[in-house]
Write a protein that holds these residues in place. Structure first.
Motif, mmCIF file in Angstrom:
data_model
loop_
_atom_site.group_PDB
_atom_site.id
_atom_site.type_symbol
_atom_site.label_atom_id
_atom_site.label_comp_id
_atom_site.label_asym_id
_atom_site.label_seq_id
_atom_site.Cartn_x
_atom_site.Cartn_y
_atom_site.Cartn_z
ATOM 1 N N TYR A 160 -17.158 34.654 -13.974
ATOM 2 C CA TYR A 160 -18.121 33.844 -13.978
ATOM 3 C C TYR A 160 -17.774 32.674 -14.853
ATOM 4 O O TYR A 160 -18.161 31.250 -14.511
ATOM 5 C CB TYR A 160 -19.036 34.445 -14.484
ATOM 6 N N LYS A 161 -17.094 32.875 -15.846
ATOM 7 C CA LYS A 161 -16.517 31.698 -16.682
ATOM 8 C C LYS A 161 -15.725 30.681 -15.801
ATOM 9 O O LYS A 161 -16.002 29.363 -15.848
ATOM 10 C CB LYS A 161 -15.728 32.048 -17.986
ATOM 11 N N LEU A 162 -14.973 31.313 -14.826
ATOM 12 C CA LEU A 162 -14.051 30.494 -14.161
ATOM 13 C C LEU A 162 -14.919 29.833 -13.097
ATOM 14 O O LEU A 162 -14.612 28.699 -12.807
ATOM 15 C CB LEU A 162 -12.979 31.465 -13.657
ATOM 16 N N GLU A 163 -15.653 30.495 -12.499
ATOM 17 C CA GLU A 163 -16.712 30.108 -11.564
ATOM 18 C C GLU A 163 -17.506 28.998 -12.213
ATOM 19 O O GLU A 163 -17.649 27.834 -11.495
ATOM 20 C CB GLU A 163 -17.803 30.989 -10.918
ATOM 21 N N PHE A 164 -17.977 28.860 -13.350
ATOM 22 C CA PHE A 164 -18.889 27.941 -13.924
ATOM 23 C C PHE A 164 -18.093 26.796 -14.260
ATOM 24 O O PHE A 164 -18.448 25.463 -13.957
ATOM 25 C CB PHE A 164 -19.790 28.443 -15.257
ATOM 26 N N LYS A 165 -16.979 26.920 -14.557
ATOM 27 C CA LYS A 165 -15.882 25.669 -14.887
ATOM 28 C C LYS A 165 -15.851 24.908 -13.674
ATOM 29 O O LYS A 165 -15.861 23.764 -13.458
ATOM 30 C CB LYS A 165 -14.775 26.026 -15.748
ATOM 31 N N ALA A 166 -15.548 25.554 -12.666
ATOM 32 C CA ALA A 166 -15.110 24.883 -11.247
ATOM 33 C C ALA A 166 -16.566 24.255 -10.804
ATOM 34 O O ALA A 166 -16.507 23.158 -10.147
ATOM 35 C CB ALA A 166 -14.577 26.104 -10.196
ATOM 36 N N TYR A 167 -17.680 25.108 -10.913
ATOM 37 C CA TYR A 167 -18.856 24.287 -10.574
ATOM 38 C C TYR A 167 -19.174 23.090 -11.325
ATOM 39 O O TYR A 167 -19.540 22.035 -10.951
ATOM 40 C CB TYR A 167 -20.071 25.453 -11.004
ATOM 41 N N GLU A 168 -18.892 23.200 -12.705
ATOM 42 C CA GLU A 168 -19.108 21.942 -13.316
ATOM 43 C C GLU A 168 -18.203 20.864 -13.178
ATOM 44 O O GLU A 168 -18.498 19.780 -12.847
ATOM 45 C CB GLU A 168 -19.048 22.495 -14.994
ATOM 46 N N ASN A 169 -16.984 21.103 -12.744
ATOM 47 C CA ASN A 169 -16.075 20.310 -12.372
ATOM 48 C C ASN A 169 -16.563 19.480 -11.119
ATOM 49 O O ASN A 169 -16.415 18.124 -10.825
ATOM 50 C CB ASN A 169 -14.721 20.730 -11.785
#
Length: 320
Positions: A160-169
């Motif tokens: 989820y942390k990786l997902e959220f980083k991609a989402y924020e980018n």
């Protein structure tokens, strides 16, 4: 008086411990160093324990004490929040002492150390990806472990942390009004994380990105982009019926339909203007071609007249 007595006794104990630590650091007696190190470990004095375990690493090599020294040293580093070093030591323990009953625990702790070393989502996530790989290795090696459930939960958390980083980018592109990059970035998030919990938010941004990109597009790309935005709006309505997002999609779909109609009128005018320009160009080209043909004909006639005159002169002139 009692308070001062307690403080005095505490001072005596601390002084004695410090003296014992100092003697152990200077000693060459393996058993004595090990005894003091283990006492420090039991009393959660991680730094003192680690200083002595480091001295013991060569002294206990090849002895029965070696596994305990490596194992305790790894735990001391873990509790002292030296996660990278602790993870390396736990992994080294599992490789060096494969028959030890604590191997599974060491493998688990190694994965846990990588988890603890994962950085916040807004920082470099190579540590997070490494942690997921280490945890997956644990699941592959110990599929029936009681710790598997916890490992799976930690993997979900890190993913989820990786997902959220991609989402924020991707969201940053939207904030900068770079709607083409925003739409592409959000699509990549869905492709990379098809089970993401952020799908609703991603769809919302994708709807708005595709809409803005379409209505503000240049003429040559507008028709296709309007169609793409409309198709996606229909997809959202279909996948999330009776939701707030479906209402948003329906509203945008109505606006896109109106935009399509307006563009169709513009397209007719543009095509009519293109046809008019093309006809004028064809007429101009025809006139140019006709003028060229006329000049060519005149030139050819002059050349023929000249050739005829030359021929006549040649016949009239006697030869000697």
């Amino acid at each position: 008086m009692k308070k001062y007595l307690i403080l005095f006794l505490a001072f005596i104990v601390v002084a004695a411990c410090n003296k014992q630590q100092e003697l152990a650091l200077k000693s060459a007696d393996k058993d004595y160093i090990l005894k003091v190190a283990n006492e420090n470990f039991a009393n959660k004095k991680w730094a003192n324990a680690l200083a002595l375990y480091e001295r013991l690493s060569n002294l206990v090599a090849g002895t029965d004490d070696a596994p305990n020294v490596v194992y305790n040293s790894a735990y001391a580093n873990y509790y002292d929040k030296n996660y990278k070093l602790a993870g390396h030591q736990f992994k080294n323990f599992a490789v060096t002492f494969p028959q030890d009953p604590r191997v599974e625990d060491a493998a688990y702790m190694s994965a846990l150390c990588y988890y603890e070393g994962s950085l916040d989502y807004n920082l470099d996530q190579s540590s997070t990806e490494l942690a997921i790989n280490e945890m997956q290795n644990f699941l592959n090696n110990y599929p029936n472990s009681e710790k598997s459930k916890n490992i799976n939960e930690l993997i979900d958390e890190l993913t989820y942390k990786l997902e959220f980083k991609a989402y924020e980018n991707a969201r940053q592109y939207f904030k900068m009004a770079d709607y083409k990059a925003s739409s592409t970035a959000f699509e990549n998030v869905l492709n990379d994380f098809p089970s993401t919990k952020l799908r609703t938010k991603i769809y919302d941004y994708m709807l708005k990105s595709k809409y803005e990109l379409a209505v503000n597009s240049v003429y040559d790309l507008k028709k296709d982009r309007l169609e793409e935005a409309s198709t996606f709006a229909k997809q959202v309505e279909r996948e999330m019926p009776n939701s707030e997002l479906a209402k948003t999609a329906a509203d945008l779909q109505a606006k896109l339909q109106k935009e399509k109609e307006n563009f169709a009128e513009v397209e007719k005018k543009v095509e009519a203007r293109k046809k008019e320009i093309a006809e004028k160009q064809q007429a101009a080209e025809a006139e140019q071609n006709a003028e060229k043909d006329r000049r060519d004909a005149e030139k050819k006639a002059r050349e023929m007249k000249k050739d005829s005159a030359n021929a006549t002169n040649a016949v009239a002139t006697p030869s000697f």
